[in-house]
Scaffold this motif. Structure first.
Motif, mmCIF file in Angstrom:
data_model
loop_
_atom_site.group_PDB
_atom_site.id
_atom_site.type_symbol
_atom_site.label_atom_id
_atom_site.label_comp_id
_atom_site.label_asym_id
_atom_site.label_seq_id
_atom_site.Cartn_x
_atom_site.Cartn_y
_atom_site.Cartn_z
ATOM 1 N N TRP A 163 0.867 -1.190 0.000
ATOM 2 C CA TRP A 163 0.000 0.000 0.000
ATOM 3 C C TRP A 163 0.896 1.230 0.000
ATOM 4 O O TRP A 163 2.085 1.147 0.319
ATOM 5 N N LYS A 203 -4.083 -5.147 -8.119
ATOM 6 C CA LYS A 203 -4.475 -4.186 -7.079
ATOM 7 C C LYS A 203 -5.985 -4.139 -6.883
ATOM 8 O O LYS A 203 -6.743 -4.108 -7.857
ATOM 9 N N ASP A 245 -2.069 -5.896 -3.554
ATOM 10 C CA ASP A 245 -1.896 -4.455 -3.389
ATOM 11 C C ASP A 245 -3.274 -3.866 -3.136
ATOM 12 O O ASP A 245 -4.254 -4.263 -3.785
ATOM 13 N N ASP A 263 -3.800 -0.412 -2.956
ATOM 14 C CA ASP A 263 -3.639 1.012 -3.276
ATOM 15 C C ASP A 263 -3.178 1.771 -2.046
ATOM 16 O O ASP A 263 -2.113 1.466 -1.548
ATOM 17 N N GLY A 264 -3.960 2.742 -1.577
ATOM 18 C CA GLY A 264 -3.363 3.549 -0.517
ATOM 19 C C GLY A 264 -4.351 4.319 0.305
ATOM 20 O O GLY A 264 -5.548 4.039 0.308
ATOM 21 N N LEU A 313 -6.032 1.332 7.236
ATOM 22 C CA LEU A 313 -5.562 0.518 6.117
ATOM 23 C C LEU A 313 -4.698 -0.657 6.598
ATOM 24 O O LEU A 313 -4.883 -1.795 6.168
ATOM 25 N N PRO A 336 1.182 -5.716 6.158
ATOM 26 C CA PRO A 336 1.135 -4.468 5.378
ATOM 27 C C PRO A 336 2.554 -3.967 5.096
ATOM 28 O O PRO A 336 3.359 -3.829 6.017
ATOM 29 N N GLU A 392 4.403 -0.809 3.299
ATOM 30 C CA GLU A 392 4.255 0.505 2.667
ATOM 31 C C GLU A 392 5.295 0.631 1.558
ATOM 32 O O GLU A 392 6.445 0.219 1.715
#
Ligand code: SF4
Length: 401
Positions: A72, A307, A328, A330-331, A355, A366, A368
């Protein structure tokens, strides 16, 4: 490729679900899925079986140390104008220039807004897409990208769909190569995947006749790859396309990736129906969203990442998608406007805590990243303790905007 298939997977396909057993053998042998294979998987009612195949393919194609990763990015969306000359039937974002809701942001405003965002120092990616508007010309975007790179050098600039690049080349009467080079010189680092919709001519003629063809979209990405840019690819499902047309879309992307190799991720999207002209009878079910994830993972064997763009798909189905080939999510997507204009119900800007929680709840780790999948931070148990509590972050942000 040697891989120890867990007993439960072998038993599932051998004893109860043998219609999918040949596909298990293909995944294990690293064989390419054909058009017919993919159509068969779309039509199979065995959602869990197709999901298991996709999850297995994801694991086999990923280095062992990264198999638990869900990527993410701390990103910020910039949609500089909603004024657009085009008339895509699925668009709820665009406005005519005379609309009281039309806007076009000065570069100073964009920069000031980002400075007002309390977490700007940890941003990693700007995602920049907008309407096709003469005011937002090549000079505007070159100046915007230069300003963004100067003010926020730690943030990658990912901007302008192939359709926008084509529009800018047309209004400037310049070769598209020159447009891309000017933008690279100004700071452009990657392209988003929008504007692809569904490549099938039948659908494009009906829902976005003013847009570039699927072939042109692919050519522009191929050109960008040859000029050193990385890019992404989408498919907007829910426009009335058939499973066969979705598969053809994926196969075209796979062929382009074989030739130019610069795609980082595939992002299956679903359409929303508020304020636009697409018939809601085409709305995707959760079942179909999960099939899109799984089939794309199986077909796109040369795409590193699949994603789930939770803004479109929703947090819950995106989280389930992590077992259907997705790696994935996204963010944080601060300030997304386009999908929300069409009625998506997902949160406006998930905080980092939300998230990472969503990913950890699924049993995955997770990670980053920046726009190029370089690791920024692995959010393990210890790192999670550093996160600002979600309610504090939310309060700080709402005060500043
Ligand atoms: S999708 Fe993009 S090009 Fe089409 S009408 Fe909307 S803003 Fe314009």
């Amino acid at each position: 490729m040697p891989y120890d298939v867990p007993d439960y997977i072998d038993a599932y396909f051998t004893h109860q679900h043998d219609s999918l057993k040949p596909y298990l053998d293909k995944v294990l042998a690293g064989e390419r899925f054909t058009y017919d294979d993919a159509v068969h998987l779309y039509n199979s009612p065995d959602l869990l079986g197709v999901g298991m195949l996709a999850d297995l393919a994801r694991k086999i194609r990923t280095p062992e140390a990264e198999q638990a990763y869900v990527w993410w990015v701390h990103n910020y969306h910039i949609n500089p104008t909603n004024i657009c000359e085009d008339t895509c039937h699925f668009c709820s974002f665009k406005k005519g220039p005379a609309s009281p809701h039309a806007y076009f942001w000065a570069i100073d405003k964009v920069i000031a807004d980002i400075h007002a965002y309390p977490e700007k120092d940890t941003l990693r990616e700007f995602h920049i897409v907008a309407g096709h508007y003469k005011g937002a010309d090549l000079a505007y975007y070159a100046d915007l990208f230069k300003a963004l790179r100067k003010e926020f050098p730690h943030v990658n600039v990912k901007g302008l769909t192939a359709a926008e690049l084509d529009y800018i080349a047309k209004i400037e009467a310049l070769p598209i190569e020159q447009v891309i080079q000017t933008l690279i010189d100004a700071g452009l680092q990657a392209l988003p995947g929008g504007g692809a919709e569904v490549f099938a001519e039948r659908i494009r003629k009906e829902v976005c006749p003013g847009k570039i063809t699927g072939e042109e979209w692919l050519d522009i990405h191929g050109l960008a790859h040859s000029m050193g840019l990385k890019s992404n690819a989408t498919m907007l499902a829910g426009l009335g396309e058939t499973p066969e047309e979705r598969v053809a879309h994926m196969i075209s992307l796979r062929e382009q990736q074989d030739k130019s190799g610069g795609f980082l991720s595939f992002i299956p999207l679903n359409c929303y129906y508020e304020g636009n002209r697409i018939n809601p009878k085409y709305a995707l079910t959760g079942f179909e969203n999960l099939k899109n994830f799984a089939v794309s993972r199986l077909v796109l064997d040369n795409f590193p990442h699949i994603k789930a763009f939770w803004i479109h798909i929703g947090e819950k189905i995106s989280q389930v998608g992590l077992n259907f080939g997705v790696d994935d999510i996204d963010g944080t997507v601060i300030q997304e406007k386009i999908a929300h204009a069409a009625g998506t119900q997902s949160s406006q800007g998930l905080t980092m805590r939300q998230l990472t929680h969503l990913i950890r709840q699924s049993g995955r780790l997770p990670v980053e990243r920046d726009a190029f999948y370089n690791i920024v931070k692995v959010w393990d148990e210890v790192a999670m303790q550093d996160l600002v509590p979600a309610q504090v972050l939310k309060k700080a942000y709402s005060k500043s905007t």
